[in-house]
Design a protein around this motif. Structure first.
Motif, PDB file in Angstrom:
ATOM      1  N   TRP A  77       0.832  -1.204   0.000  1.00 59.10           N
ATOM      2  CA  TRP A  77       0.000   0.000   0.000  1.00 59.10           C
ATOM      3  C   TRP A  77       0.870   1.259   0.000  1.00 59.10           C
ATOM      4  O   TRP A  77       0.539   2.263  -0.640  1.00 59.10           O
ATOM      5  N   TYR A  78       2.015   1.198   0.707  1.00 57.09           N
ATOM      6  CA  TYR A  78       2.904   2.355   0.766  1.00 57.09           C
ATOM      7  C   TYR A  78       3.620   2.550  -0.558  1.00 57.09           C
ATOM      8  O   TYR A  78       3.736   3.684  -1.056  1.00 57.09           O
ATOM      9  N   ILE A  79       4.085   1.453  -1.139  1.00 59.45           N
ATOM     10  CA  ILE A  79       4.750   1.533  -2.446  1.00 59.45           C
ATOM     11  C   ILE A  79       3.798   2.108  -3.480  1.00 59.45           C
ATOM     12  O   ILE A  79       4.160   2.982  -4.286  1.00 59.45           O
ATOM     13  N   ALA A  80       2.538   1.625  -3.478  1.00 59.71           N
ATOM     14  CA  ALA A  80       1.543   2.128  -4.431  1.00 59.71           C
ATOM     15  C   ALA A  80       1.306   3.624  -4.228  1.00 59.71           C
ATOM     16  O   ALA A  80       1.153   4.384  -5.194  1.00 59.71           O
ATOM     17  N   SER A  81       1.284   4.063  -2.978  1.00 57.25           N
ATOM     18  CA  SER A  81       1.010   5.479  -2.690  1.00 57.25           C
ATOM     19  C   SER A  81       2.119   6.389  -3.191  1.00 57.25           C
ATOM     20  O   SER A  81       1.854   7.423  -3.808  1.00 57.25           O
ATOM     21  N   ARG A 233      12.903   9.831  -3.013  1.00 56.06           N
ATOM     22  CA  ARG A 233      13.970   9.492  -2.071  1.00 56.06           C
ATOM     23  C   ARG A 233      13.582   9.858  -0.639  1.00 56.06           C
ATOM     24  O   ARG A 233      13.852   9.104   0.296  1.00 56.06           O
ATOM     25  N   ARG A 234      12.950  11.016  -0.464  1.00 52.38           N
ATOM     26  CA  ARG A 234      12.552  11.431   0.888  1.00 52.38           C
ATOM     27  C   ARG A 234      11.517  10.479   1.471  1.00 52.38           C
ATOM     28  O   ARG A 234      11.541  10.165   2.660  1.00 52.38           O
ATOM     29  N   ARG A 235      10.605  10.016   0.634  1.00 51.47           N
ATOM     30  CA  ARG A 235       9.573   9.083   1.111  1.00 51.47           C
ATOM     31  C   ARG A 235      10.212   7.778   1.602  1.00 51.47           C
ATOM     32  O   ARG A 235       9.679   7.108   2.473  1.00 51.47           O
TER      33      ARG A 235
END
Length: 281
Positions: A77-81, A233-235
């Motif tokens: 879910w985080y990768i998709a976001s 990169r920050r994410r």
């Protein structure tokens, strides 16, 4: 990890299981079992969203109950976001790149045709990819698109005010949620949302990098590219290593699937160029 029903409910259930009052058909027993089952399912879903690998505890011991936490896994879910944020942000930035009103000579901007060329490939990949998602994945994919685009619009409104906020962000979510009218001639089956988004992300960056200066000024290319690769990169700075490795894997996979030689060469070198992997990795 497991869920225990309340003490009062447990006491009531046990009263119907004593030898002198045994009644296995008593509805409260089934109710307690269902409560435990529903809560275990909820716990499992929360653990999966948090990035943990789970297994049913009975796989290890028939007498155990609940959820066995087996370790961490990438949070899809985080990768998709973060990929959605990048895809939406890149398209919106390209489309918003207009000549400066104050000094047109200082900022060439991008023509309407140029914007279509720079965004067309990424949008086509995103729309074609919808045909390869399962119905449930497609619905979740669309939900994430609208949620992220809505959040980005809210941030823009807070920064620039209601009247200047870019409402096209909301329309872009609708556009990317619309499958192409004709499915691609060669379609990969059983794609995931993150695979579609990673391929679209690379295509958009590739279109910017490979464009000639008649289409987009190099300064604009650098500005847009650095803005969104920097955000990426920050994410990942505070994300678990599993998330970072999953994103790298998705980009590697998308690069391998690329058929255009120029785009393939660019995609293969991108991860090192933006600092996601070191030289020789």
């Amino acid at each position: 990890m497991s869920w225990k029903v309340s003490e009062s409910l447990t006491t009531t259930v046990l009263s119907f299981m004593e030898p002198d009052g045994l009644d296995l058909l008593e509805p409260v027993i089934e109710h307690a079992v269902r409560v435990g089952s529903v809560m275990d399912e909820a716990i499992n879903k929360v653990l999966l969203l948090a990035g943990f690998r789970t297994r049913d505890a009975t796989e290890f011991n028939d007498l155990d109950s609940g959820i066995h936490v087996a370790g961490r896994q990438p949070r899809q879910w985080y990768i998709a976001s973060i990929l959605t944020e990048g895809v939406v942000g890149l398209i919106a930035s390209i489309r918003a790149c207009d000549p400066s009103d104050d000094d047109p000579s200082a900022h060439v901007g991008i023509s309407v045709d140029g914007k279509a060329r720079l965004t067309g490939r990424g949008i086509r990949i995103a729309q074609d990819g919808l045909h390869s998602l399962t119905n449930d994945d497609r619905q979740e994919h669309m939900r994430v698109l609208h949620r992220i685009a809505g959040a980005m619009y809210g941030q823009d409104m807070a920064r620039r005010g209601f009247w200047k906020a870019d409402r096209s962000l909301l329309e872009l979510a609708d556009e990317l949620s619309l499958p192409s009218q004709e499915p691609p001639t060669v379609a990969r089956s059983s794609l995931t949302s993150t695979q579609v988004l990673a391929a679209a992300y690379l295509a958009l960056l590739g279109s910017l990098e490979l464009a000639d200066e008649a289409t987009i000024d190099k300064d604009d290319t650098v500005k847009i590219t650095e803005t969104w690769t920097g955000t990426l990169r920050r994410r990942l700075d505070d994300a678990p290593a599993e998330d970072r490795q999953e994103l790298i894997r998705l980009f590697h996979e998308a690069a391998c699937e690329e058929t255009d030689p120029a785009y393939k060469s660019f995609a293969s070198e991108l991860l090192e160029a933006i600092g996601l992997v070191g030289e020789g990795d």
